[in-house]
Design an enzyme around this catalytic site. Structure first.
Site, mmCIF file in Angstrom:
data_model
loop_
_atom_site.group_PDB
_atom_site.id
_atom_site.type_symbol
_atom_site.label_atom_id
_atom_site.label_comp_id
_atom_site.label_asym_id
_atom_site.label_seq_id
_atom_site.Cartn_x
_atom_site.Cartn_y
_atom_site.Cartn_z
ATOM 1 N N HIS A 90 1.215 -1.181 -0.222
ATOM 2 C CA HIS A 90 0.517 -0.186 0.208
ATOM 3 C C HIS A 90 0.795 1.427 0.044
ATOM 4 C CE1 HIS A 90 0.390 0.510 4.385
ATOM 5 N NE2 HIS A 90 0.748 -0.904 4.816
ATOM 6 N N ASP A 92 -0.632 4.663 0.817
ATOM 7 C CA ASP A 92 -1.111 5.241 1.998
ATOM 8 C C ASP A 92 0.063 4.825 2.782
ATOM 9 O OD1 ASP A 92 -2.388 2.698 2.206
ATOM 10 O OD2 ASP A 92 -3.298 4.383 3.460
ATOM 11 N N ASP A 123 6.734 1.126 5.600
ATOM 12 C CA ASP A 123 4.986 0.564 6.198
ATOM 13 C C ASP A 123 3.910 1.055 5.283
ATOM 14 O OD1 ASP A 123 2.328 -0.724 6.165
ATOM 15 O OD2 ASP A 123 2.648 0.533 8.847
ATOM 16 N N GLU A 156 -5.162 1.675 2.856
ATOM 17 C CA GLU A 156 -5.077 0.842 4.280
ATOM 18 C C GLU A 156 -4.792 0.980 5.858
ATOM 19 O OE1 GLU A 156 -3.436 -2.253 6.646
ATOM 20 O OE2 GLU A 156 -2.534 -0.136 6.718
ATOM 21 N N GLU A 157 -4.421 2.472 5.697
ATOM 22 C CA GLU A 157 -3.850 2.838 7.545
ATOM 23 C C GLU A 157 -5.586 3.026 7.479
ATOM 24 O OE1 GLU A 157 -1.266 1.463 8.357
ATOM 25 O OE2 GLU A 157 -0.143 1.383 7.247
ATOM 26 N N HIS A 423 4.030 2.941 12.499
ATOM 27 C CA HIS A 423 3.162 4.033 12.780
ATOM 28 C C HIS A 423 3.407 4.977 14.006
ATOM 29 C CE1 HIS A 423 -0.450 0.794 11.543
ATOM 30 N NE2 HIS A 423 0.559 1.153 10.632
HETATM 31 ZN ZN LIG Z 1 1.350 -1.567 5.804
#
Ligand SMILES: [Zn+2]
Length: 451
Positions: A90, A92, A123, A156-157, A423
């Protein structure tokens, strides 16, 4: 790995990979368009689409998904009769959170102490680059031996489920023999790991009512049934003395057969305060990957500031239950609902409403795809044996793909090892991991084609 042409090609492509990752990280592609302009996400999507076209992908398109975001799709045909592999990532990212908490600007890829820092570096923009590197290495060394589909999700997030619904509406689009989800990570740097199970989940709202209205706690307290007290008691009934989750009728004694998760390591990873005990029973891996766990996510009751001396007439809570592989999420939901209803004390009125549900996932680790990955990891990580980890959270897309393509094997790999701090502030990627995993993915595609 230096005598291996695929590995040599990947090594020679690393400077370019760094430039490309820097370009991709520079897009502030948080798919929350109240916080970040849509043009940032569109920029990252267009970058990804252009990169796929440059590799010879066909049918490259920005797909408008039902949540108002875009996923990037492309198809690279392989030899006649070859198998089809879907590669997922992903583009995003999570918001940067506290920008002042970053040692270097979050949207400027910055090298420090051998790692590359930036939001999305691991990520999952690094995942996009990993797929590109693997394919380039094969193209430079005899060609890509399978049909490849790439899907790069744009939200996705946010958990808004755009790609899941799009895939359900276009069931042919992502059909594949094997799916590589490039959004997981090694258990630690240098230890090749495939995530082979995911817990499912159910989300319930429980509401307890006892009185027609709030009462003065001095005048009525002691005999008047307190809804908040009743809610606290029923929520507490979801745990044994040691903190294990206890839902009536729900098994909680399964064992994890893969990787061992050291308890001290877990304490550090979870940043548990000194002197505070872990909860639950069994090994750490049993607890977080193979057993159910309940968490109260929120309680509606008066906040401390401004609270009055009142017995509460009503109270609500949001309760999440993580459901281990092998347990049907709908069955777990029924059991949790029945437990909450049966164990609410004092005849209080209780209402339980389901807000969400996702099934657990367990891969067939004896399949040819897993063997192909284990052999590939052995090349990329000499001397290390591929490990099987679980993931405590759910990835709804995995369930969507698993139900759309029940024959397809799903493998979760990626760059999100613990040091990546995904994150959080100061997210980073290990360039060595990017290099090794790209080599592994290239060899996986070769091995799988030959299997
Ligand atoms: Zn991810």
């Amino acid at each position: 790995m230096s005598s291996n042409p695929v590995a040599e090609t990947v090594a020679s492509l690393m400077p370019r990979a760094k430039e490309e990752l820097a370009a991709l990280v520079a897009f502030r592609s948080v798919a929350d368009f109240d916080q970040f302009p849509r043009s940032e996400s569109v920029g990252a999507a267009n970058w990804t689409a252009a990169a796929l076209r440059a590799e010879g992908f066909q049918d490259v398109a920005l797909l408008d998904t039902p949540d108002g975001t875009q996923s990037v799709y492309g198809y690279l045909p392989g030899p006649e009769g070859a198998k089809t592999v879907l590669l997922y990532a992903h583009y995003d990212v999570q918001p940067p959170l506290d920008e002042a908490g970053w040692a270097t600007p979050p949207f400027e890829l910055t090298e420090r102490d051998g790692r590359w820092y930036g939001r999305g570096a691991a990520d999952c923009k690094g995942g996009v680059i990993m797929h590109l590197l693997a394919l380039r290495a094969l193209t430079a060394n005899g060609g890509v031996p399978v049909h490849v589909k790439v899907i790069a999700e744009g939200s996705e997030e946010q958990g808004t489920g755009g790609l899941e619904r799009y895939a359900e509406q276009h069931p042919e689009l992502l059909a594949a023999d094997t799916i590589v989800i490039g959004d997981a990570g090694n258990f630690r740097v240098g230890l090749p790991t495939v995530t082979s199970t995911l817990r499912g989940m159910t989300l319930l709202r429980v509401k307890v009512d006892t009185l027609e209205g709030n009462l003065h706690s001095g005048q009525f307290g002691g005999a008047a049934p307190d809804a908040l007290g009743a809610l606290i008691r029923v929520l507490d009934s979801l745990r044994a003395e040691d903190g294990s989750t206890t839902v009536d009728g729900l098994a909680a004694d399964d064992r994890w057969e893969g990787l061992a998760y050291d308890e001290e390591q877990f304490r550090r990873d979870a940043r548990v305060l000194d002197g505070v005990e872990l909860i639950g029973s069994g090994s750490v891996a049993d607890r977080i990957w193979a057993r159910p766990s309940v968490t109260v996510l929120g309680i509606d009751c008066p906040p401390v500031v401004g609270a009055t001396p009142s017995v509460q007439a009503g109270a609500r809570a949001l309760v999440s239950l993580r459901v281990p592989p092998g347990v049907d999420a709908a069955e777990a939901t029924k059991l949790l609902q029945a437990h909450l209803e049966a164990r609410t004390p004092w005849g209080a009125r209780v209402g339980v409403e389901q807000l969400g549900q996702g099934q657990a996932f367990r891969a067939d680790t004896t399949s040819p795809a897993y063997q192909a990955m284990a052999d590939a990891m052995a090349v990329a990580y000499p001397g290390e044996e591929m490990q099987y980890a679980g993931q405590g959270g759910s990835i709804p897309l995995c369930n969507t793909l698993a139900s759309l393509y029940p024959q397809a094997e799903i493998l979760l790999i990626g760059l999100s090892e613990p040091e990546a701090q995904i994150h959080a502030v100061n997210e980073s990627v290990s360039p060595e991991e990017l290099e090794r995993l790209s080599v592994a993915e290239a060899h996986f595609l070769r091995n799988y084609a030959a299997s």
